[in-house]
Design a protein around this motif. Structure first.
Motif, PDB file in Angstrom:
ATOM      1  N   ALA A   1      40.349  29.725  37.092  1.00 61.69           N
ATOM      2  CA  ALA A   1      41.408  30.300  36.020  1.00 61.69           C
ATOM      3  C   ALA A   1      40.928  32.185  35.878  1.00 61.69           C
ATOM      4  O   ALA A   1      42.447  32.796  35.333  1.00 61.69           O
ATOM      5  N   VAL A   2      39.626  31.701  35.173  1.00 62.47           N
ATOM      6  CA  VAL A   2      39.564  33.963  34.697  1.00 62.47           C
ATOM      7  C   VAL A   2      39.634  34.373  35.556  1.00 62.47           C
ATOM      8  O   VAL A   2      40.624  35.632  35.042  1.00 62.47           O
ATOM      9  N   LEU A   3      39.464  34.379  36.556  1.00 62.31           N
ATOM     10  CA  LEU A   3      39.766  35.465  38.004  1.00 62.31           C
ATOM     11  C   LEU A   3      41.259  35.559  38.060  1.00 62.31           C
ATOM     12  O   LEU A   3      41.850  36.964  37.978  1.00 62.31           O
ATOM     13  N   GLN A   4      42.370  34.828  37.946  1.00 59.48           N
ATOM     14  CA  GLN A   4      43.611  34.494  37.647  1.00 59.48           C
ATOM     15  C   GLN A   4      44.237  35.886  36.518  1.00 59.48           C
ATOM     16  O   GLN A   4      44.905  36.716  36.643  1.00 59.48           O
ATOM     17  N   LYS A   5      43.572  35.550  35.308  1.00 63.26           N
ATOM     18  CA  LYS A   5      44.004  36.434  34.146  1.00 63.26           C
ATOM     19  C   LYS A   5      42.728  37.535  35.342  1.00 63.26           C
ATOM     20  O   LYS A   5      43.821  38.769  33.894  1.00 63.26           O
ATOM     21  N   ALA A   6      41.873  37.737  35.045  1.00 64.94           N
ATOM     22  CA  ALA A   6      41.613  38.775  35.171  1.00 64.94           C
ATOM     23  C   ALA A   6      42.372  40.065  35.982  1.00 64.94           C
ATOM     24  O   ALA A   6      42.726  41.205  36.306  1.00 64.94           O
ATOM     25  N   VAL A   7      42.929  39.247  37.363  1.00 61.07           N
ATOM     26  CA  VAL A   7      43.810  40.114  38.173  1.00 61.07           C
ATOM     27  C   VAL A   7      45.220  40.765  37.482  1.00 61.07           C
ATOM     28  O   VAL A   7      45.910  42.042  37.718  1.00 61.07           O
ATOM     29  N   GLU A   8      45.926  39.868  36.370  1.00 61.84           N
ATOM     30  CA  GLU A   8      46.283  40.396  35.677  1.00 61.84           C
ATOM     31  C   GLU A   8      46.560  41.397  35.022  1.00 61.84           C
ATOM     32  O   GLU A   8      46.849  42.414  34.438  1.00 61.84           O
ATOM     33  N   ASN A   9      45.212  41.369  34.693  1.00 65.04           N
ATOM     34  CA  ASN A   9      44.589  42.966  33.650  1.00 65.04           C
ATOM     35  C   ASN A   9      43.928  43.507  34.853  1.00 65.04           C
ATOM     36  O   ASN A   9      43.059  44.488  34.516  1.00 65.04           O
ATOM     37  N   LYS A  10      44.063  43.900  36.398  1.00 67.85           N
ATOM     38  CA  LYS A  10      43.766  44.339  36.622  1.00 67.85           C
ATOM     39  C   LYS A  10      42.488  44.916  37.253  1.00 67.85           C
ATOM     40  O   LYS A  10      42.043  46.363  37.428  1.00 67.85           O
TER      41      LYS A  10
ATOM     42  N   LEU B   1      38.853  40.691  48.769  1.00 69.71           N
ATOM     43  CA  LEU B   1      39.280  42.496  49.403  1.00 69.71           C
ATOM     44  C   LEU B   1      40.313  42.578  49.575  1.00 69.71           C
ATOM     45  O   LEU B   1      40.642  43.664  49.280  1.00 69.71           O
ATOM     46  N   LYS B   2      41.188  42.154  50.140  1.00 70.06           N
ATOM     47  CA  LYS B   2      42.604  42.925  49.983  1.00 70.06           C
ATOM     48  C   LYS B   2      43.534  42.687  49.367  1.00 70.06           C
ATOM     49  O   LYS B   2      44.133  43.572  49.326  1.00 70.06           O
ATOM     50  N   LEU B   3      43.386  41.782  48.019  1.00 66.84           N
ATOM     51  CA  LEU B   3      44.202  42.062  47.145  1.00 66.84           C
ATOM     52  C   LEU B   3      43.605  43.053  46.959  1.00 66.84           C
ATOM     53  O   LEU B   3      44.509  43.837  45.927  1.00 66.84           O
ATOM     54  N   THR B   4      42.342  43.897  46.209  1.00 66.01           N
ATOM     55  CA  THR B   4      42.354  44.340  45.613  1.00 66.01           C
ATOM     56  C   THR B   4      41.762  45.909  45.954  1.00 66.01           C
ATOM     57  O   THR B   4      40.952  46.816  45.290  1.00 66.01           O
ATOM     58  N   GLN B   5      42.304  45.871  47.432  1.00 64.34           N
ATOM     59  CA  GLN B   5      42.449  47.011  48.058  1.00 64.34           C
ATOM     60  C   GLN B   5      43.803  47.994  47.540  1.00 64.34           C
ATOM     61  O   GLN B   5      44.181  49.509  47.796  1.00 64.34           O
ATOM     62  N   GLN B   6      44.373  47.448  46.398  1.00 62.19           N
ATOM     63  CA  GLN B   6      45.060  48.230  45.939  1.00 62.19           C
ATOM     64  C   GLN B   6      44.256  49.444  44.458  1.00 62.19           C
ATOM     65  O   GLN B   6      43.060  48.881  44.039  1.00 62.19           O
TER      66      GLN B   6
ATOM     67  N   ALA C   1      38.552  42.627  39.409  1.00 63.89           N
ATOM     68  CA  ALA C   1      38.677  41.293  39.936  1.00 63.89           C
ATOM     69  C   ALA C   1      37.018  41.820  39.904  1.00 63.89           C
ATOM     70  O   ALA C   1      36.497  42.261  39.656  1.00 63.89           O
ATOM     71  N   PHE C   2      36.584  40.666  40.217  1.00 65.61           N
ATOM     72  CA  PHE C   2      35.612  39.454  40.768  1.00 65.61           C
ATOM     73  C   PHE C   2      35.498  38.452  41.350  1.00 65.61           C
ATOM     74  O   PHE C   2      35.985  38.037  41.839  1.00 65.61           O
ATOM     75  N   VAL C   3      33.992  37.609  42.400  1.00 62.00           N
ATOM     76  CA  VAL C   3      34.414  36.530  42.869  1.00 62.00           C
ATOM     77  C   VAL C   3      33.631  35.814  41.879  1.00 62.00           C
ATOM     78  O   VAL C   3      32.915  35.409  41.549  1.00 62.00           O
ATOM     79  N   PRO C   4      34.578  34.440  42.047  1.00 60.58           N
ATOM     80  CA  PRO C   4      34.875  32.749  41.315  1.00 60.58           C
ATOM     81  C   PRO C   4      33.163  32.447  41.877  1.00 60.58           C
ATOM     82  O   PRO C   4      33.680  32.658  43.603  1.00 60.58           O
ATOM     83  N   GLY C   5      31.869  32.387  41.272  1.00 64.95           N
ATOM     84  CA  GLY C   5      31.291  31.157  41.613  1.00 64.95           C
ATOM     85  C   GLY C   5      31.117  30.617  42.391  1.00 64.95           C
ATOM     86  O   GLY C   5      29.660  29.860  43.267  1.00 64.95           O
ATOM     87  N   GLY C   6      32.090  29.812  42.355  1.00 64.92           N
ATOM     88  CA  GLY C   6      31.857  28.154  43.308  1.00 64.92           C
ATOM     89  C   GLY C   6      32.225  28.133  44.707  1.00 64.92           C
ATOM     90  O   GLY C   6      31.261  27.174  44.686  1.00 64.92           O
ATOM     91  N   SER C   7      32.034  29.666  45.320  1.00 64.38           N
ATOM     92  CA  SER C   7      32.566  29.253  46.696  1.00 64.38           C
ATOM     93  C   SER C   7      30.851  29.557  47.172  1.00 64.38           C
ATOM     94  O   SER C   7      30.936  29.744  48.424  1.00 64.38           O
ATOM     95  N   PHE C   8      29.998  29.751  46.225  1.00 60.13           N
ATOM     96  CA  PHE C   8      28.783  30.511  46.551  1.00 60.13           C
ATOM     97  C   PHE C   8      27.582  28.891  46.400  1.00 60.13           C
ATOM     98  O   PHE C   8      25.976  29.300  47.371  1.00 60.13           O
ATOM     99  N   PHE C   9      27.999  27.712  46.257  1.00 58.76           N
ATOM    100  CA  PHE C   9      27.621  26.021  46.326  1.00 58.76           C
ATOM    101  C   PHE C   9      28.521  25.785  47.128  1.00 58.76           C
ATOM    102  O   PHE C   9      29.428  25.103  47.478  1.00 58.76           O
ATOM    103  N   PRO C  10      27.870  25.337  48.609  1.00 59.45           N
ATOM    104  CA  PRO C  10      28.659  25.008  49.656  1.00 59.45           C
ATOM    105  C   PRO C  10      28.712  23.615  49.115  1.00 59.45           C
ATOM    106  O   PRO C  10      30.026  23.237  50.021  1.00 59.45           O
ATOM    107  N   ASN C  11      28.395  22.879  48.579  1.00 59.20           N
ATOM    108  CA  ASN C  11      28.623  21.424  48.057  1.00 59.20           C
ATOM    109  C   ASN C  11      29.552  21.132  46.858  1.00 59.20           C
ATOM    110  O   ASN C  11      29.632  20.415  46.191  1.00 59.20           O
TER     111      ASN C  11
END
Lengths: 393, 393
Positions: B338-347, B21-26, B349-359
């Motif tokens: 890794a997709v997010l890295q490229k996405a942000v280079e292309n201005k 969110l901080k990043l994407t305030q731009q 953003a989204f949230v990678p799904g990994g964080s939504f799986f606690p394990n």
């Protein structure tokens, strides 16, 4: 379902102050119980101005999510203000919290494992005691005198307490005792914390409300190793209803508070932070605080002279040079919880002192708030209390 | 000072969403990352009216401390509103919190001892995962399909998990999957919780935002034993910047939440509660929510049709019938971090799904928010993402 509750929540009890606050919302009660500011001093007209401007000029941003750390211009202003007191704060070392009570809760969360020990003044603020207790800690109370903690006692206790984590103190117009630490004690406390590798939590909600004498530099101003966490708030100088306080700490420590804030409630109110920030831009905050101090000083004087006239000779007290509270010691046999019962029958309320001693056993104190009631009620209420005390002593 | 920190705080990590969110305030970034409402739908003019009236008519009360439970007229309105959904709430069963995130934190505090297990949907809301983790729990993820949790799987896991305390679910337009539980699964979940003496945490921030189809009664409406805790919020229907949510629970359970709230921050903002209450008095909240739904439905449609056109054929997704999020599954070998890295280079953003799986262990998902960006940016951003995905697949 009882067995599903956590161990920690079994330790949490209702705060006496909050329960009494509910009781004393009845308008006919003269209440010296809560730590409430005088509502007639709230900057209502200024709030009308700033709420309109914030909504007109930045309504979309003000109603949206924002960062956990808080609104940067407000953090900046807090840092600048702190630096007038000899601190060396930068914006990035400030986290906005929901009043300083949230800073206390986070402190427990960040530092306390079960059975860790909090070192605190005897007596100490019961809201802090309750916040810390939720993390299953114990307390060791350190003797205090009119200059602050007895540092010899403190050092002795530290030496026999390997699981002590932090020293919690309110060095300015302490809640409940009204006492203020000397400069020497402040410096000494930092030396001891450095020597024994402990954290100091400096809780300073009342420091701006000094009625006389010179300001004494915050403990944080003597911090050379980033081990003092300073908690501040606008609750007593602006409005408690907005719930805006802050934590000022070294970057490594503050990063823990920020992480905990993310999980706890994401962020403090976006709009309230912007309103307060605009207030600080448009109005002279020092002038506003001065107007509060004039009224509170008068009320303190009136309360103390009425206590002198109306309380039995056995009552002991000091004159607080700021803050919101007077603290009265009665003979050992007096149980102020019983006194409160009678007081409420007579439509007057205070907080019995027992709750301010985390390890209990001292029931002969009373905390009296002088900021909230108008002058005539202060006189009338203290007279009523005096009559009750004369009966029980 | 590292050794002074508690065990629990060592478990807490920065929320990926907040950092992004901080990043994407731009302003140049097209962000599908946060769960942000559309700011152009905030009721700014209405807020101007209610802030002025609250300050004029009850300024002193609005800026003062108030009770921990919350402002009674607002609690009453929330109860009445819930009862339209087949609930049986009363004012006294509602606690006002700082958004429902605070309800999640309190849930952890009230129920979790170290090493207790939270049962949750796989995937689940990462803010909840982080809030619970601070209480040193573990997680067991339960398989889900388009009707909700796989109850056979759930029951099997419960039987081998004696230290399970509660089942955490988001049954309406789930974050992140967008899925909604069927009525049968809701009833089945309550039966299982009754049988195995577990608590259900029903987190419902999006339930009011249904674009089509019939509303399904909350899980809480099937609760016969007071073991469902229902969390609600005004963040998605009014404004997240105000930080107002609530907990609805049986009296014995709610009393724990109230106690914990006292220690955590005393109370939620007095003035914000009164402003929101007056808004609900003066304006038609349903009409306001309808206007939000019209816009979000349009954006969802646009995002889903653009995904269909622009994403590679391997991308799998369902059409969410409400809420804020679409959830896209990519082939197993794709790492969306890794997709997010490229996405942000292309201005974009989204949230990678990994964080939504606690394990952990599932990196091939992406969560896409469709509520916050205007239509042209939705098309442009999804096209850009499509191009990136075609490269990596």
């Amino acid at each position: 379902m009882e067995h599903l509750y956590s161990q920690r929540v079994k330790q949490v009890k209702a705060s006496e102050i909050r329960e009494i606050l509910k009781l004393t919302q009845q308008p006919e009660i003269i209440s010296f119980a809560g730590g409430l500011p005088a509502p007639e001093l709230f900057p209502i007209e200024a709030m009308k101005v700033v709420t309109q401007r914030v909504l007109s000029e930045m309504g979309k941003e003000a109603l949206q999510y924002s960062t956990t750390e808080g609104y940067d211009p407000l953090r900046e202003k807090i840092a600048i203000r702190l630096n007038r007191d000899g601190l060396n704060a930068t914006r990035d070392q400030i986290l906005i919290t929901n009043g300083s009570q949230q800073g206390l809760d986070f402190t427990g969360k960040i530092f306390l494992n079960p059975d860790d020990i909090v070192l605190c003044e005897s007596p100490s603020y019961l809201g802090a005691i309750n916040a810390f207790k939720a993390y299953e800690c114990g307390f060791k109370e350190i003797d205090t005198d009119q200059y602050g903690m007895d540092l010899t006692h403190l050092e002795g206790v530290i030496q026999e307490t390997p699981n002590a984590k932090f020293i919690y103190v309110i060095p300015d117009f302490q809640n409940p005792s009204g006492r203020t630490w000397s400069k020497a004690r402040r410096e000494g406390l930092v030396r001891i914390a450095n020597q024994y590798n402990l954290v100091i939590i400096e809780d300073n909600p009342y420091g701006e409300l000094r009625f006389e004498g010179e300001r004494i530099p915050p403990i944080k101003s003597f911090d050379t190793e980033g081990r003092v966490v300073y908690l501040g708030t606008f609750s007593k100088t602006f409005s408690p209803g907005l719930r805006i306080g802050w934590v000022f700490a070294a970057p490594a420590v503050l990063s823990k508070y920020i992480l905990v804030k993310q999980g706890a409630d994401l962020q403090s109110s976006t709009i309230s932070q912007r309103e307060l920030n605009l207030f600080l831009d448009l109005y002279d905050f020092d002038t506003h605080i001065d107007s509060i101090k004039v009224v509170y000083k008068k009320r303190r004087d009136l309360m103390m002279t009425t206590i002198k006239a109306a309380f039995p000779i056995e009552a002991e007290y000091e004159i607080p040079s700021g803050g919101l509270f007077a603290w009265v010691k009665l003979p050992k046999h007096v149980d102020t919880r019983a006194v409160l019962q009678k007081a409420v029958e007579n439509k007057v309320a205070f907080v019995p002192g027992g709750s301010f001693f985390p390890n209990g056993g001292q029931e002969n104190f009373m905390r009296l708030n002088f900021s909230n009631m108008p002058e005539d009620k202060i006189v009338e209420g203290i007279m009523r209390l005096g009559n009750i005390l004369k009966e029980v002593i």
